[in-house]
Design an enzyme around this catalytic site. Structure first.
Site, PDB file in Angstrom:
ATOM      1  N   GLU A  21      -8.834  20.125 -31.591  1.00 18.68           N
ATOM      2  CA  GLU A  21      -9.700  19.388 -32.507  1.00 18.68           C
ATOM      3  C   GLU A  21     -10.156  20.301 -33.660  1.00 18.68           C
ATOM      4  OE1 GLU A  21     -13.743  16.633 -32.339  1.00 18.68           O
ATOM      5  OE2 GLU A  21     -13.481  18.258 -30.895  1.00 18.68           O
ATOM      6  N   LYS A  49     -11.619   9.581 -34.803  1.00 19.52           N
ATOM      7  CA  LYS A  49     -12.375   9.725 -33.553  1.00 19.52           C
ATOM      8  C   LYS A  49     -13.287   8.524 -33.318  1.00 19.52           C
ATOM      9  CE  LYS A  49     -15.237  13.392 -31.425  1.00 19.52           C
ATOM     10  NZ  LYS A  49     -15.710  14.781 -31.683  1.00 19.52           N
ATOM     11  N   CYS A  86     -11.449  14.326 -28.412  1.00 18.47           N
ATOM     12  CA  CYS A  86     -12.581  15.002 -27.789  1.00 18.47           C
ATOM     13  C   CYS A  86     -13.520  14.087 -27.006  1.00 18.47           C
ATOM     14  CB  CYS A  86     -13.350  15.797 -28.845  1.00 18.47           C
ATOM     15  SG  CYS A  86     -14.453  17.040 -28.113  1.00 18.47           S
TER      16      CYS A  86
END
Length: 386
Positions: free
Chosen positions: A121, A198, A235
């Site tokens: 990330e 994300k 994540c």
């Protein structure tokens, strides 16, 4: 002994379990298989890793031979790494130094015949979101489709015939210079294939990332590549089972989880979540975390009552890969740059679906209706009392 004197769980297992049969049984219980099924990536790749000081490991996942389908063998890779220059260095110098480090590691992956590689990330920068300062960290943001990092990786992807997943800090100049946490997917022909933003943004401790960007708006795209159908769960999204589920609903065969997370916060959760997702959704998962500690010029607080500090970390690495049957590789180390490779047979995805029947029995209609009711203002939980 500090926790980071332990390089990996595997190190402890090998040190304290001398009986081979006992070790195999422990690995069967911990990792879903008695044998690691390890292979040497290639002599050239191993030499390059040794020269530049990063770990390289390779493992295999096989499937049953079928009469009506040929094996679908691909090699997938994950890179975990630390930053290079101090965070006080000019932004362009920091990024250039990381580019140079990663270029060597991607070359090693190419020498090991990796078909799809995923970086960690926000790989082009320190994980500066802990500071909640906008400058100079927003300078790392760049366009997804034609930013300098994407252009550079397009050349590498084409040269190495490799799909590259590049998680970056994105600046969307078409929409008021908005910033996003984004994964860019580049095909093995060097073409920009698309991006995913994300979906879930943490607001916990040093990970109060909504200072910089908000929840993504790209849904759960699955990218059809020459080497399989891939998704990217960035994540914090790994904490949300529904997020993993939707990539499976959209047909993913491999879901990468590029992350940046520290030991004091999440390490006990780390070995569980991506593995659970592989089991529940009958696809391969690749969990990737960065390594090292990162020191910033100005002190920041974590909202936990402790003193302000300048060091964020340590990130604990421990990247690993899980097959749809729940078996997984050992992890890379907790404190060293590394390249993890798995040779997989994608036929295993369907074989596991046929055996366990999880997608067939998951009752999406039931949960869709229940969740629709749960989002209404007049919702009342389904509880029964005497």
């Amino acid at each position: 002994m500090s926790s980071f004197d332990v390089k990996s769980l595997e190190e402890i297992l090998k040190k304290y379990i001398s009986n081979d049969d006992h070790l195999k049984e422990v690995k069967r219980l911990l990792y879903g298989r008695s044998e690691d099924n390890k292979f040497e990536p290639s002599e050239e790749a191993t030499k390059l890793a040794s020269k530049h000081g990063f770990e390289i490991q390779g493992y295999r996942f096989t499937a049953k031979a079928e009469c009506t389908r040929l094996p679908r063998i691909v090699r997938i890779g994950a890179i975990q790494n630390s930053i290079v220059l101090p965070t006080s260095s000019p932004v362009d110098k920091q990024r250039e130094a990381i580019w140079q480090k990663i270029q060597v590691m991607i070359k090693a992956a190419a020498l090991a015949n990796v078909n799809i590689i995923c970086l960690q990330e926000a790989w082009t920068m320190p994980f500066a979101f802990c500071t909640r300062e906008k400058f100079p960290w927003c300078e790392f943001a760049e366009e997804a489709a034609d930013g300098p990092t994407t252009k550079m990786l397009q050349e590498w992807a084409k040269a190495f015939n490799m799909v590259i997943i590049s998680p970056i800090l994105e600046r969307d100049t078409n929409h008021s210079d908005t910033i996003w946490n984004t994964a860019v997917i580049i095909s093995n022909r060097g073409r920009y294939l698309g991006k995913h933003r994300k979906n879930h943004i943490p607001r916990v401790g040093d990970f109060n990332e909504s200072t910089y960007y908000m929840e993504g708006n790209t849904g759960h795209p699955v990218f059809e590549t020459d080497f399989g159908r891939i998704g990217v769960n960035i994540c914090y999204g790994r904490h949300h089972p529904q997020n993993w589920m939707m990539f499976g609903v959209n047909g993913a065969e491999i879901v990468f989880n590029p992350s940046a997370t520290v030991g004091s916060l999440s390490e006990p959760l780390w070995p569980i979540e991506a593995r659970n997702a592989a089991i529940a959704n009958s696809y391969f998962t690749v969990a990737i975390n960065r390594v090292g500690s990162e020191e910033f010029p100005n002190k920041f607080t974590s909202g936990d009552g402790n003193d302000p500090h300048t060091i964020f970390g340590p990130f604990y690495g421990s990247s690993y890969i899980t097959a749809p049957d729940g078996s997984r590789t050992p992890s890379l180390s907790r404190d060293q740059d590394g390249l993890l490779i798995a040779e997989i047979d994608l036929n295993l995805c369907r074989q596991v679906k046929d055996f366990w029947g999880f997608p067939m029995t998951q009752r999406l209609d039931l949960y869709a209706n229940s969740l629709q009711h749960a989002t209404k203002l007049d919702f009342k939980p389904q509880r029964i009392r005497e």
